[in-house]
Write a protein that holds these residues in place. Sequence first.
Motif, PDB file in Angstrom:
ATOM      1  N   UNK A  71       0.812  -1.216   0.000  1.00 26.38           N
ATOM      2  CA  UNK A  71       0.000   0.000   0.000  1.00 26.38           C
ATOM      3  C   UNK A  71       0.852   1.275   0.000  1.00 26.38           C
ATOM      4  N   UNK A  72       2.167   1.119  -0.056  1.00 28.86           N
ATOM      5  CA  UNK A  72       3.086   2.264  -0.061  1.00 28.86           C
ATOM      6  C   UNK A  72       2.919   3.122   1.197  1.00 28.86           C
ATOM      7  N   UNK A  73       2.741   2.468   2.326  1.00 27.69           N
ATOM      8  CA  UNK A  73       2.637   3.178   3.602  1.00 27.69           C
ATOM      9  C   UNK A  73       4.013   3.184   4.253  1.00 27.69           C
ATOM     10  N   UNK A  74       4.641   4.338   4.438  1.00 27.36           N
ATOM     11  CA  UNK A  74       5.945   4.356   5.110  1.00 27.36           C
ATOM     12  C   UNK A  74       5.807   3.875   6.551  1.00 27.36           C
ATOM     13  N   UNK A  75       6.642   2.962   6.961  1.00 28.12           N
ATOM     14  CA  UNK A  75       6.606   2.503   8.350  1.00 28.12           C
ATOM     15  C   UNK A  75       7.916   1.835   8.703  1.00 28.12           C
ATOM     16  N   UNK A  76       8.231   1.832   9.988  1.00 29.07           N
ATOM     17  CA  UNK A  76       9.358   1.080  10.520  1.00 29.07           C
ATOM     18  C   UNK A  76       8.867   0.289  11.721  1.00 29.07           C
ATOM     19  N   UNK A  77       9.116  -1.017  11.691  1.00 26.96           N
ATOM     20  CA  UNK A  77       8.685  -1.906  12.771  1.00 26.96           C
ATOM     21  C   UNK A  77       9.780  -2.048  13.814  1.00 26.96           C
ATOM     22  N   UNK A  78       9.375  -2.193  15.065  1.00 22.24           N
ATOM     23  CA  UNK A  78      10.279  -2.468  16.178  1.00 22.24           C
ATOM     24  C   UNK A  78       9.821  -3.770  16.838  1.00 22.24           C
ATOM     25  N   UNK A  79      10.745  -4.709  16.995  1.00 21.07           N
ATOM     26  CA  UNK A  79      10.429  -6.015  17.576  1.00 21.07           C
ATOM     27  C   UNK A  79      10.971  -6.070  18.998  1.00 21.07           C
ATOM     28  N   UNK A  80      10.084  -5.996  19.992  1.00 18.82           N
ATOM     29  CA  UNK A  80      10.503  -6.064  21.385  1.00 18.82           C
ATOM     30  C   UNK A  80      11.309  -4.866  21.848  1.00 18.82           C
ATOM     31  N   UNK A  81      11.071  -3.707  21.275  1.00 18.62           N
ATOM     32  CA  UNK A  81      11.841  -2.498  21.607  1.00 18.62           C
ATOM     33  C   UNK A  81      11.378  -1.896  22.942  1.00 18.62           C
ATOM     34  N   UNK A  82      12.335  -1.301  23.678  1.00 20.14           N
ATOM     35  CA  UNK A  82      12.030  -0.662  24.962  1.00 20.14           C
ATOM     36  C   UNK A  82      11.837   0.841  24.780  1.00 20.14           C
ATOM     37  N   UNK A  83      10.792   1.368  25.421  1.00 22.69           N
ATOM     38  CA  UNK A  83      10.490   2.800  25.437  1.00 22.69           C
ATOM     39  C   UNK A  83      10.501   3.269  26.879  1.00 22.69           C
ATOM     40  N   UNK A  84      11.132   4.421  27.136  1.00 22.59           N
ATOM     41  CA  UNK A  84      11.277   4.880  28.518  1.00 22.59           C
ATOM     42  C   UNK A  84      11.134   6.395  28.614  1.00 22.59           C
ATOM     43  N   UNK A  85      10.353   6.829  29.605  1.00 24.29           N
ATOM     44  CA  UNK A  85      10.307   8.234  30.018  1.00 24.29           C
ATOM     45  C   UNK A  85      10.759   8.260  31.467  1.00 24.29           C
ATOM     46  N   UNK A  86      11.942   8.819  31.712  1.00 26.44           N
ATOM     47  CA  UNK A  86      12.589   8.727  33.009  1.00 26.44           C
ATOM     48  C   UNK A  86      11.694   9.188  34.149  1.00 26.44           C
ATOM     49  N   UNK A  87      11.614   8.341  35.180  1.00 29.51           N
ATOM     50  CA  UNK A  87      10.830   8.648  36.359  1.00 29.51           C
ATOM     51  C   UNK A  87       9.349   8.422  36.206  1.00 29.51           C
ATOM     52  N   UNK A  88       8.907   8.006  35.027  1.00 26.24           N
ATOM     53  CA  UNK A  88       7.471   7.951  34.776  1.00 26.24           C
ATOM     54  C   UNK A  88       6.996   6.614  34.227  1.00 26.24           C
ATOM     55  N   UNK A  89       7.571   6.177  33.100  1.00 26.13           N
ATOM     56  CA  UNK A  89       6.991   5.012  32.438  1.00 26.13           C
ATOM     57  C   UNK A  89       8.027   4.260  31.626  1.00 26.13           C
ATOM     58  N   UNK A  90       7.785   2.976  31.452  1.00 25.67           N
ATOM     59  CA  UNK A  90       8.537   2.148  30.509  1.00 25.67           C
ATOM     60  C   UNK A  90       7.601   1.062  29.991  1.00 25.67           C
ATOM     61  N   UNK A  91       7.770   0.733  28.708  1.00 24.08           N
ATOM     62  CA  UNK A  91       7.003  -0.372  28.139  1.00 24.08           C
ATOM     63  C   UNK A  91       7.826  -1.015  27.036  1.00 24.08           C
TER      64      UNK A  91
END
Length: 213
Positions: A71-91
């Motif tokens: 469909x020509x949709x630009x995207x980048x996949x992340x497999x098991x990637x960590x996201x962090x906002x210090x002092x607040x959240x991680x997923x």
Amino acid sequence: MPLLQTKTPLDTWLAVPWEEFVNIADAPDSNKLKSYYYNGKMRLENMSTGSDHSNDHALIMFAIAFFSAHQRIPMTAKDGCSYRKSGHTEFQPDASYYVGDKADVIPWGTRIIDLEQYPLPDLVIEISDTSISDDLGTKRLQYEELGISEYWIVNVQTMQIFAFTIAIDGSTKRIRESLILTGMKLEILEQALQRSRQENQSVTMAWLMEQFK
């Protein structure tokens, strides 16, 4: 103190200070664990998965990659990637995606994605074999509060996909067609999951490719 020494239970939300969570999550003996932090509590899960979970994980990622390319949709996949906002959240979802103008926003060399520096992913996906109640519960609340545009839960046992998007009032609402990956009907993915129980992934993907044309 490292996780294995403290015998911290897995698959449970535990109230701990942020600094203690970071020490545990970043310890060498935690490198095969998924980590979450929300509302002052942490949750650790095994990163290694069973065959059924890994099969569905692979199939969903294959399907989204082909659909987006077709469909020509630009995207980048992340497999098991960590996201962090210090002092607040991680997923650390099973899969996550940056779509459209954000497809190239995360530079190479990034380890944990710092949410004070980079934007949230547009889509996060949890593959649920034994964690369905938590994925529909606390994690859903976490992703909703963060404002992630779209959240999917793939139920390995029932071959269902529960998908939610952020409504105008900030709450989530159930969807059956992706708003991030325009035209992606979740019913087709559920049919692919059902077919995969009777045939190998190459045969299922060949069928999916025909549906996406």
